[in-house]
Design a protein around this motif. Structure first.
Motif: not given
Length: 210
Positions: A154-160, A137-145, A70-74
């Protein structure tokens, strides 16, 4: 590459050198009296130590593999989309560090005769990564990013990613407290140290971005 990975590779190189040395000396007479264990016995003991594990080791390796994926995907998304060069470089480092750790943990599970995927995930009973990030979830995080760009990304990536790292540290602390396999316990310590430093870095970057 983490200290743990370097140590593992060095051990493999040393083992190979030892094997060649033993082969070259195989025609020599064995020492009399059996005063010390043979090379074969020593190797067997080392192999047994490496294979020793408990349920905590298995769960740690299985879950951390998924968590790292998950971290690598982000991180790979950050490499593609980040507007800040430091954020992009952080994404590159995270991906480069966690890929080899996935390979290492996969090798342990195969050596132990354990599945590399948690059973709950095989049956759809667990989200990608084994834990939520801010309730997502991971899927929701990736959709938001994926929907963000520029400094907002940049900000949201760092927060998540900070929240994601905190989850990894929690898992690693459990492993250090409950695990049996020395290599897995050592990797847990490396993860705690590395990701604690990265959290500090991300918090500093967030302050700079404002």
């Amino acid at each position: 590459m983490t200290t743990t990975i370097r140590r593992r590779l060095s051990a493999v190189a040393i083992a190979g050198t030892l094997a060649l040395t033993l082969a070259a000396c195989s025609d020599d007479a064995a020492p009399a009296g059996g005063e010390s264990p043979s090379a074969a016995e020593t190797t067997a003991e080392q192999s047994a130590d490496a294979a020793a594990h408990n349920d905590a080791d298995v769960e740690f390796a299985q879950m951390m593999i998924v968590h790292h994926q998950g971290a690598i995907e982000m991180a790979e998304l950050a490499v593609q989309k980040a507007s800040n060069e430091q954020v992009r470089a952080l994404g590159e480092r995270i991906s480069a560090a966690q890929g080899p750790e996935i390979e290492l943990m996969t090798g342990w599970l195969e050596q132990w005769g354990e599945p590399t995927t948690p059973e709950a995930m095989d049956h759809g009973g667990m989200d990608h990564g084994g834990m939520d990030m801010e309730g997502m979830s991971q899927e929701e995080v990736m959709a938001e990013l994926s929907a963000l760009s520029g400094v907002d990304f940049d900000r949201r990536f760092l927060e998540l990613m900070t929240d994601h790292h905190r989850g990894a540290i929690e898992m690693a602390e459990t492993q250090r407290a409950e695990g049996e396999n020395p290599e897995a316990v050592d990797l847990a310590g490396t993860i705690i140290d590395d990701q604690t430093m990265e959290i500090t870095e991300m918090e500093n970057l967030l302050r700079e971005l404002g």
